[in-house]
Design a protein around this motif. Structure first.
Motif, PDB file in Angstrom:
ATOM      1  N   GLN A  51      37.884  39.966  41.011  1.00 60.41           N
ATOM      2  CA  GLN A  51      38.470  40.901  41.972  1.00 60.41           C
ATOM      3  C   GLN A  51      39.897  40.498  42.317  1.00 60.41           C
ATOM      4  O   GLN A  51      40.803  41.336  42.326  1.00 60.41           O
ATOM      5  CB  GLN A  51      37.617  40.978  43.235  1.00 60.41           C
ATOM      6  N   THR A  52      40.110  39.220  42.572  1.00 57.16           N
ATOM      7  CA  THR A  52      41.453  38.730  42.910  1.00 57.16           C
ATOM      8  C   THR A  52      42.434  38.998  41.771  1.00 57.16           C
ATOM      9  O   THR A  52      43.547  39.509  41.997  1.00 57.16           O
ATOM     10  CB  THR A  52      41.405  37.216  43.211  1.00 57.16           C
ATOM     11  N   THR A  54      42.145  41.197  39.299  1.00 55.63           N
ATOM     12  CA  THR A  54      42.305  42.633  39.071  1.00 55.63           C
ATOM     13  C   THR A  54      43.241  43.246  40.110  1.00 55.63           C
ATOM     14  O   THR A  54      44.112  44.052  39.778  1.00 55.63           O
ATOM     15  CB  THR A  54      40.944  43.345  39.072  1.00 55.63           C
ATOM     16  N   GLU A  55      43.079  42.855  41.366  1.00 56.48           N
ATOM     17  CA  GLU A  55      43.976  43.365  42.414  1.00 56.48           C
ATOM     18  C   GLU A  55      45.407  42.885  42.192  1.00 56.48           C
ATOM     19  O   GLU A  55      46.362  43.638  42.428  1.00 56.48           O
ATOM     20  CB  GLU A  55      43.449  42.963  43.784  1.00 56.48           C
ATOM     21  N   SER A  56      45.572  41.668  41.679  1.00 54.84           N
ATOM     22  CA  SER A  56      46.916  41.174  41.340  1.00 54.84           C
ATOM     23  C   SER A  56      47.511  41.976  40.185  1.00 54.84           C
ATOM     24  O   SER A  56      48.710  42.286  40.188  1.00 54.84           O
ATOM     25  CB  SER A  56      46.870  39.695  40.954  1.00 54.84           C
ATOM     26  N   GLU A  59      48.840  45.309  41.509  1.00 55.42           N
ATOM     27  CA  GLU A  59      50.144  45.134  42.152  1.00 55.42           C
ATOM     28  C   GLU A  59      51.244  44.932  41.118  1.00 55.42           C
ATOM     29  O   GLU A  59      52.339  45.501  41.235  1.00 55.42           O
ATOM     30  CB  GLU A  59      50.106  43.941  43.107  1.00 55.42           C
TER      31      GLU A  59
END
Length: 139
Positions: A51-52, A54-56, A59
């Motif tokens: 999750q971390t 993928t969210e990075s 962005e």
């Protein structure tokens, strides 16, 4: 995120930046659920790091493709819908996963597949036969 660092890993963010069409209006990221209980037990440890990362990636891509809508698709989609998205996409970047490699090979668009991994040992001969399939260098 672990396992076998010589044949398993993440696609570098700059590979996406350098290969996604600048005219892309939408960029969809298909991944497994970020809900631990919706994943196989063996994948549970990797949910939070996935999750971390993928969210990075969202962005990062949004910063390079400000006119595109970048979205994560992992909540209410069926595997069939995810396969359809991959097959019909103009560009497909298949990660180290048996889930994404096969629809990428069937894609109507341009496919990027890592060819030097234990999960895609059959890809190198296909790269020679199909000018719409490209190798992803994992290192």
């Amino acid at each position: 995120i672990g396992i076998d660092t010589d044949t398993y890993g993440l696609i570098r963010f700059d590979f996406y930046r350098d290969n996604i069409s600048f005219s892309a209006a939408t960029i969809g990221i298909i991944t497994q659920s970020f809900q631990t209980e919706q994943n196989r037990e063996v994948d549970g440890y990797f949910v939070a790091p996935c999750q971390t990362l993928t969210e990075s990636l969202v962005e990062y891509l949004q910063s390079y493709f400000p006119d595109a809508v970048v979205s994560i698709r992992n909540h209410d989609e069926t595997p069939a819908l995810s396969y359809a998205r991959l097959i019909l996409a103009k560009q497909v970047f298949a990660g180290i996963s048996t889930f994404s490699i096969f629809p990428a090979l069937a894609s109507f668009g341009i496919a990027y597949i890592p060819a030097n991994t234990k999960f895609s040992y059959f890809v190198p001969p296909l790269l020679l036969q199909n000018n719409k399939v490209n190798d992803i260098q994992m290192r």
